[in-house]
Design a protein around this motif. Sequence first.
Motif, PDB file in Angstrom:
ATOM      1  N   ALA A  88      13.209 -30.275  12.262  1.00 10.03           N
ATOM      2  CA  ALA A  88      12.445 -29.055  12.523  1.00 10.03           C
ATOM      3  C   ALA A  88      11.985 -28.966  13.974  1.00 10.03           C
ATOM      4  O   ALA A  88      12.076 -27.896  14.588  1.00 10.03           O
ATOM      5  N   VAL A  89      11.507 -30.079  14.551  1.00  8.20           N
ATOM      6  CA  VAL A  89      11.094 -30.020  15.955  1.00  8.20           C
ATOM      7  C   VAL A  89      12.303 -29.878  16.865  1.00  8.20           C
ATOM      8  O   VAL A  89      12.196 -29.309  17.955  1.00  8.20           O
ATOM      9  N   GLY A  90      13.446 -30.344  16.410  1.00  5.63           N
ATOM     10  CA  GLY A  90      14.686 -30.117  17.154  1.00  5.63           C
ATOM     11  C   GLY A  90      15.091 -28.658  17.106  1.00  5.63           C
ATOM     12  O   GLY A  90      15.473 -28.071  18.124  1.00  5.63           O
ATOM     13  N   GLU A  91      14.990 -28.041  15.932  1.00  6.97           N
ATOM     14  CA  GLU A  91      15.319 -26.618  15.788  1.00  6.97           C
ATOM     15  C   GLU A  91      14.364 -25.743  16.595  1.00  6.97           C
ATOM     16  O   GLU A  91      14.751 -24.698  17.098  1.00  6.97           O
ATOM     17  N   ALA A  92      13.118 -26.174  16.734  1.00  6.45           N
ATOM     18  CA  ALA A  92      12.129 -25.439  17.535  1.00  6.45           C
ATOM     19  C   ALA A  92      12.310 -25.734  19.025  1.00  6.45           C
ATOM     20  O   ALA A  92      11.565 -25.216  19.853  1.00  6.45           O
ATOM     21  N   ARG A  93      13.290 -26.563  19.348  1.00  8.96           N
ATOM     22  CA  ARG A  93      13.648 -26.919  20.728  1.00  8.96           C
ATOM     23  C   ARG A  93      12.556 -27.682  21.469  1.00  8.96           C
ATOM     24  O   ARG A  93      12.446 -27.593  22.681  1.00  8.96           O
ATOM     25  N   LEU A  94      11.756 -28.414  20.722  1.00 12.76           N
ATOM     26  CA  LEU A  94      10.760 -29.268  21.347  1.00 12.76           C
ATOM     27  C   LEU A  94      11.459 -30.497  21.933  1.00 12.76           C
ATOM     28  O   LEU A  94      11.194 -30.904  23.054  1.00 12.76           O
ATOM     29  N   ILE A  95      12.342 -31.085  21.157  1.00 13.40           N
ATOM     30  CA  ILE A  95      13.129 -32.224  21.624  1.00 13.40           C
ATOM     31  C   ILE A  95      14.580 -31.988  21.245  1.00 13.40           C
ATOM     32  O   ILE A  95      14.870 -31.322  20.252  1.00 13.40           O
ATOM     33  N   THR A  96      15.467 -32.528  22.047  1.00 14.14           N
ATOM     34  CA  THR A  96      16.893 -32.449  21.768  1.00 14.14           C
ATOM     35  C   THR A  96      17.437 -33.866  21.769  1.00 14.14           C
ATOM     36  O   THR A  96      17.618 -34.454  22.837  1.00 14.14           O
ATOM     37  N   ILE A 109       6.408 -37.094  22.213  1.00 19.65           N
ATOM     38  CA  ILE A 109       6.320 -35.632  22.116  1.00 19.65           C
ATOM     39  C   ILE A 109       6.259 -35.210  20.644  1.00 19.65           C
ATOM     40  O   ILE A 109       5.432 -34.384  20.252  1.00 19.65           O
ATOM     41  N   ALA A 110       7.133 -35.779  19.826  1.00 12.45           N
ATOM     42  CA  ALA A 110       7.153 -35.449  18.395  1.00 12.45           C
ATOM     43  C   ALA A 110       5.852 -35.880  17.721  1.00 12.45           C
ATOM     44  O   ALA A 110       5.341 -35.175  16.833  1.00 12.45           O
ATOM     45  N   ALA A 111       5.297 -37.025  18.143  1.00 12.16           N
ATOM     46  CA  ALA A 111       4.032 -37.499  17.558  1.00 12.16           C
ATOM     47  C   ALA A 111       2.906 -36.518  17.862  1.00 12.16           C
ATOM     48  O   ALA A 111       2.057 -36.252  16.999  1.00 12.16           O
ATOM     49  N   ARG A 112       2.874 -35.955  19.067  1.00  4.93           N
ATOM     50  CA  ARG A 112       1.845 -34.970  19.423  1.00  4.93           C
ATOM     51  C   ARG A 112       2.008 -33.716  18.552  1.00  4.93           C
ATOM     52  O   ARG A 112       1.018 -33.180  18.046  1.00  4.93           O
ATOM     53  N   ALA A 113       3.224 -33.280  18.346  1.00  6.91           N
ATOM     54  CA  ALA A 113       3.469 -32.119  17.476  1.00  6.91           C
ATOM     55  C   ALA A 113       3.007 -32.428  16.060  1.00  6.91           C
ATOM     56  O   ALA A 113       2.398 -31.577  15.399  1.00  6.91           O
ATOM     57  N   ALA A 170       4.240 -23.095  16.344  1.00  3.46           N
ATOM     58  CA  ALA A 170       3.105 -23.020  17.270  1.00  3.46           C
ATOM     59  C   ALA A 170       2.801 -24.397  17.853  1.00  3.46           C
ATOM     60  O   ALA A 170       2.526 -24.530  19.054  1.00  3.46           O
ATOM     61  N   ALA A 171       2.875 -25.433  17.038  1.00  2.00           N
ATOM     62  CA  ALA A 171       2.620 -26.796  17.518  1.00  2.00           C
ATOM     63  C   ALA A 171       3.628 -27.162  18.597  1.00  2.00           C
ATOM     64  O   ALA A 171       3.257 -27.733  19.630  1.00  2.00           O
ATOM     65  N   CYS A 172       4.880 -26.821  18.377  1.00  2.66           N
ATOM     66  CA  CYS A 172       5.914 -27.136  19.367  1.00  2.66           C
ATOM     67  C   CYS A 172       5.665 -26.379  20.668  1.00  2.66           C
ATOM     68  O   CYS A 172       5.797 -26.944  21.754  1.00  2.66           O
ATOM     69  N   ARG A 173       5.262 -25.130  20.570  1.00  2.99           N
ATOM     70  CA  ARG A 173       4.980 -24.351  21.785  1.00  2.99           C
ATOM     71  C   ARG A 173       3.783 -24.946  22.532  1.00  2.99           C
ATOM     72  O   ARG A 173       3.800 -25.050  23.755  1.00  2.99           O
ATOM     73  N   ILE A 174       2.756 -25.345  21.809  1.00  2.00           N
ATOM     74  CA  ILE A 174       1.578 -25.970  22.432  1.00  2.00           C
ATOM     75  C   ILE A 174       1.984 -27.238  23.171  1.00  2.00           C
ATOM     76  O   ILE A 174       1.578 -27.462  24.315  1.00  2.00           O
ATOM     77  N   VAL A 175       2.803 -28.069  22.542  1.00  2.00           N
ATOM     78  CA  VAL A 175       3.221 -29.324  23.161  1.00  2.00           C
ATOM     79  C   VAL A 175       4.054 -29.045  24.411  1.00  2.00           C
ATOM     80  O   VAL A 175       3.885 -29.709  25.440  1.00  2.00           O
TER      81      VAL A 175
END
Length: 112
Positions: free
Chosen positions: A36-44, A62-66, A78-83
């Motif tokens: 999910a965090v990959g799909e939100a483009r937080l991490i690749t 980064i994922a731990a912060r999300a 929203a969490a991913c955008r905040i991070v």
Amino acid sequence: MTADNSLGRLEDDDYPAYTMGRAAEILGTTPGFLRAVGEARLITPLRSEGGHRRYSRYQLRIAARARELVDQGTPIDAACRIVILEDQLEEAQRINAEYRRAGDSSHPPSAA
């Protein structure tokens, strides 16, 4: 590659040393959260030759912060955008500090 070279890479925050299962275990979450965090483009994550996702220590932080934000009730997008914004702010502050240091060193103190 020698054993010494391999161990040195493990010290690199950007080296993709962790499989999805191990990363999820470290974070105390599920592989679905990492997807999910990959799909939100937080991490690749990088992909192994076999196509498996591999994560670095930086990506795990980064994922731990999300995950912290999601655990507090923030929707994952929203969490991913905040991070992302937090990370951008930290980088901008680092650059500004470098500019300040460079500016301070280029101007000798004036005599009063």
